[in-house]
Scaffold this motif. Structure first.
Motif, PDB file in Angstrom:
ATOM      1  N   ASP A   7       0.836  -1.203   0.000  1.00  0.00           N
ATOM      2  CA  ASP A   7       0.000   0.000   0.000  1.00  0.00           C
ATOM      3  C   ASP A   7       0.873   1.256   0.000  1.00  0.00           C
ATOM      4  O   ASP A   7       1.922   1.309   0.642  1.00  0.00           O
ATOM      5  N   VAL A   8       0.411   2.269  -0.720  1.00  0.00           N
ATOM      6  CA  VAL A   8       1.075   3.575  -0.703  1.00  0.00           C
ATOM      7  C   VAL A   8       0.514   4.385   0.455  1.00  0.00           C
ATOM      8  O   VAL A   8      -0.704   4.490   0.613  1.00  0.00           O
ATOM      9  N   VAL A   9       1.394   4.945   1.271  1.00  0.00           N
ATOM     10  CA  VAL A   9       0.982   5.675   2.463  1.00  0.00           C
ATOM     11  C   VAL A   9       1.631   7.061   2.471  1.00  0.00           C
ATOM     12  O   VAL A   9       2.808   7.203   2.131  1.00  0.00           O
ATOM     13  N   TYR A  10       0.854   8.055   2.861  1.00  0.00           N
ATOM     14  CA  TYR A  10       1.376   9.407   3.062  1.00  0.00           C
ATOM     15  C   TYR A  10       1.415   9.686   4.563  1.00  0.00           C
ATOM     16  O   TYR A  10       0.579   9.196   5.322  1.00  0.00           O
ATOM     17  N   TYR A  11       2.392  10.467   4.978  1.00  0.00           N
ATOM     18  CA  TYR A  11       2.496  10.793   6.402  1.00  0.00           C
ATOM     19  C   TYR A  11       3.230  12.115   6.570  1.00  0.00           C
ATOM     20  O   TYR A  11       3.822  12.650   5.612  1.00  0.00           O
ATOM     21  N   ILE A  23       6.316   9.928   1.827  1.00  0.00           N
ATOM     22  CA  ILE A  23       5.654   8.836   1.111  1.00  0.00           C
ATOM     23  C   ILE A  23       6.357   7.531   1.451  1.00  0.00           C
ATOM     24  O   ILE A  23       7.590   7.476   1.490  1.00  0.00           O
ATOM     25  N   GLY A  24       5.588   6.500   1.726  1.00  0.00           N
ATOM     26  CA  GLY A  24       6.173   5.203   2.020  1.00  0.00           C
ATOM     27  C   GLY A  24       5.334   4.074   1.452  1.00  0.00           C
ATOM     28  O   GLY A  24       4.143   4.256   1.159  1.00  0.00           O
ATOM     29  N   ILE A  25       5.955   2.941   1.299  1.00  0.00           N
ATOM     30  CA  ILE A  25       5.269   1.727   0.840  1.00  0.00           C
ATOM     31  C   ILE A  25       5.221   0.753   2.009  1.00  0.00           C
ATOM     32  O   ILE A  25       6.256   0.448   2.615  1.00  0.00           O
ATOM     33  N   VAL A  26       4.038   0.297   2.349  1.00  0.00           N
ATOM     34  CA  VAL A  26       3.868  -0.585   3.509  1.00  0.00           C
ATOM     35  C   VAL A  26       4.658  -1.873   3.316  1.00  0.00           C
ATOM     36  O   VAL A  26       4.527  -2.556   2.299  1.00  0.00           O
ATOM     37  N   LYS A  92       1.139  13.003  -5.758  1.00  0.00           N
ATOM     38  CA  LYS A  92      -0.056  13.159  -4.938  1.00  0.00           C
ATOM     39  C   LYS A  92      -1.088  12.078  -5.256  1.00  0.00           C
ATOM     40  O   LYS A  92      -2.063  11.920  -4.516  1.00  0.00           O
ATOM     41  N   ASN A  93      -0.872  11.376  -6.337  1.00  0.00           N
ATOM     42  CA  ASN A  93      -1.770  10.288  -6.745  1.00  0.00           C
ATOM     43  C   ASN A  93      -1.070   8.957  -6.481  1.00  0.00           C
ATOM     44  O   ASN A  93      -0.057   8.653  -7.109  1.00  0.00           O
ATOM     45  N   PRO A  94      -1.583   8.150  -5.546  1.00  0.00           N
ATOM     46  CA  PRO A  94      -0.923   6.873  -5.229  1.00  0.00           C
ATOM     47  C   PRO A  94      -0.824   5.925  -6.423  1.00  0.00           C
ATOM     48  O   PRO A  94       0.113   5.139  -6.512  1.00  0.00           O
ATOM     49  N   ILE A  97       2.352   6.536  -8.233  1.00  0.00           N
ATOM     50  CA  ILE A  97       3.518   5.983  -7.546  1.00  0.00           C
ATOM     51  C   ILE A  97       3.665   4.502  -7.886  1.00  0.00           C
ATOM     52  O   ILE A  97       4.763   4.016  -8.175  1.00  0.00           O
ATOM     53  N   LYS A  98       2.564   3.780  -7.874  1.00  0.00           N
ATOM     54  CA  LYS A  98       2.605   2.364  -8.242  1.00  0.00           C
ATOM     55  C   LYS A  98       3.037   2.198  -9.698  1.00  0.00           C
ATOM     56  O   LYS A  98       3.812   1.285 -10.022  1.00  0.00           O
ATOM     57  N   LEU A  99       2.554   3.090 -10.569  1.00  0.00           N
ATOM     58  CA  LEU A  99       2.939   3.038 -11.984  1.00  0.00           C
ATOM     59  C   LEU A  99       4.435   3.301 -12.130  1.00  0.00           C
ATOM     60  O   LEU A  99       5.123   2.629 -12.903  1.00  0.00           O
ATOM     61  N   GLY A 100       4.940   4.278 -11.373  1.00  0.00           N
ATOM     62  CA  GLY A 100       6.357   4.590 -11.435  1.00  0.00           C
ATOM     63  C   GLY A 100       7.223   3.425 -11.002  1.00  0.00           C
ATOM     64  O   GLY A 100       8.288   3.171 -11.585  1.00  0.00           O
ATOM     65  N   LEU A 101       6.775   2.699  -9.984  1.00  0.00           N
ATOM     66  CA  LEU A 101       7.521   1.518  -9.534  1.00  0.00           C
ATOM     67  C   LEU A 101       7.472   0.406 -10.580  1.00  0.00           C
ATOM     68  O   LEU A 101       8.473  -0.266 -10.838  1.00  0.00           O
ATOM     69  N   GLU A 102       6.311   0.230 -11.196  1.00  0.00           N
ATOM     70  CA  GLU A 102       6.158  -0.821 -12.207  1.00  0.00           C
ATOM     71  C   GLU A 102       7.055  -0.564 -13.416  1.00  0.00           C
ATOM     72  O   GLU A 102       7.661  -1.482 -13.979  1.00  0.00           O
TER      73      GLU A 102
END
Length: 239
Positions: A7-11, A23-26, A92-94, A97-102
């Motif tokens: 999961d993408v998490v903001y804090y 920004i972190g990835i669980v 700002k769009n999780p 972020i997932k697309l960038g990692l992929e």
């Protein structure tokens, strides 16, 4: 709140006295805390034309080039330009972020080399090596309370702004008002072993003293104490 791995998490992230959205990835959740892996942009450095990810520390020694001086550029570093698609991604769009990692535009911080590449020069010649300076501290993850994890950027940014607003509020206080706030904080903790009437008596006494802005307070072994910050001796308040 139950989070799952990936999961993408903001804090609200604090660097020194500055706050910003992190920004972190669980990675894993432990009861009321969660471990987040940091992400970063993919490596784009080249060493003498070789992508840094493919560059290995040299094991053989080479002769210094003719005309060498301390200003000679033995390690020529360049940076590849990131593709436009990556530069257009909004963190700002999780989903971005997932697309960038992929697509490999983003990587886990733990998988990126954060050290230096430098020339090692001895009487045997020189070689180019990857090094981690001993004084560099780098973290690839953080563990925070689940209650401080947000699913949207805006929620984390609201906490950031609240912290900044609190700094601004404190800065606007007079020295007297600041000291009274600190006294009240200690008094509130003392309510565990003092009655409300006793708390009120102590507060009235302290605020009647001269130079309230120089007063410090503490709780020591179920005893409320105060002193002027320039003094060493603490005074008990008996009520």
């Amino acid at each position: 709140m139950r989070l799952k791995k990936g999961d993408v998490v903001y804090y609200c992230k604090q660097n020194g006295h500055r706050y910003r959205v992190g920004i972190g990835i669980v990675d894993e959740q432990y009861f009321d805390e969660v471990r987040l892996d940091f992400i970063t942009t993919a490596e784009n450095r080249r060493i003498n034309g070789v992508p840094l990810n493919e560059f290995e520390s040299e094991t053989h020694w080479k002769k210094l080039p003719k005309g060498w001086s301390y200003d000679t550029d033995l390690v020529h570093m360049t940076w590849d330009e990131y593709p436009q698609e990556m530069r257009d991604l909004s963190f700002k769009n999780p989903d971005n972020i997932k697309l960038g990692l992929e697509k490999g535009y983003l990587v886990y911080s733990k998988d990126k080399f954060w050290g230096n590449v430098e020339a090692e020069i001895t009487k045997d010649g020189y070689r180019i090596v990857k090094k981690y300076p001993m004084w560099v501290m780098h973290s690839d993850s953080v563990t925070i309370p689940v209650s401080k994890c947000y699913s949207t950027w805006d929620e984390a940014e609201a906490e950031v702004n609240a912290n900044i607003a609190e700094f601004e509020r404190q800065a606007s206080l007079s020295d007297y008002d600041w000291s009274v706030e600190q006294i009240d904080k200690t008094l509130n903790r003392a309510r565990v072993f003092l009655h409300d009437s006793q708390v009120d008596q102590i507060r009235e006494y302290l605020l009647s003293l001269p130079n309230v802005e120089d007063i410090e307070t503490r709780i020591y072994m179920d005893q409320f104490q105060w002193k002027y910050w320039k003094n060493k001796k603490w005074n008990n308040v008996n009520v």
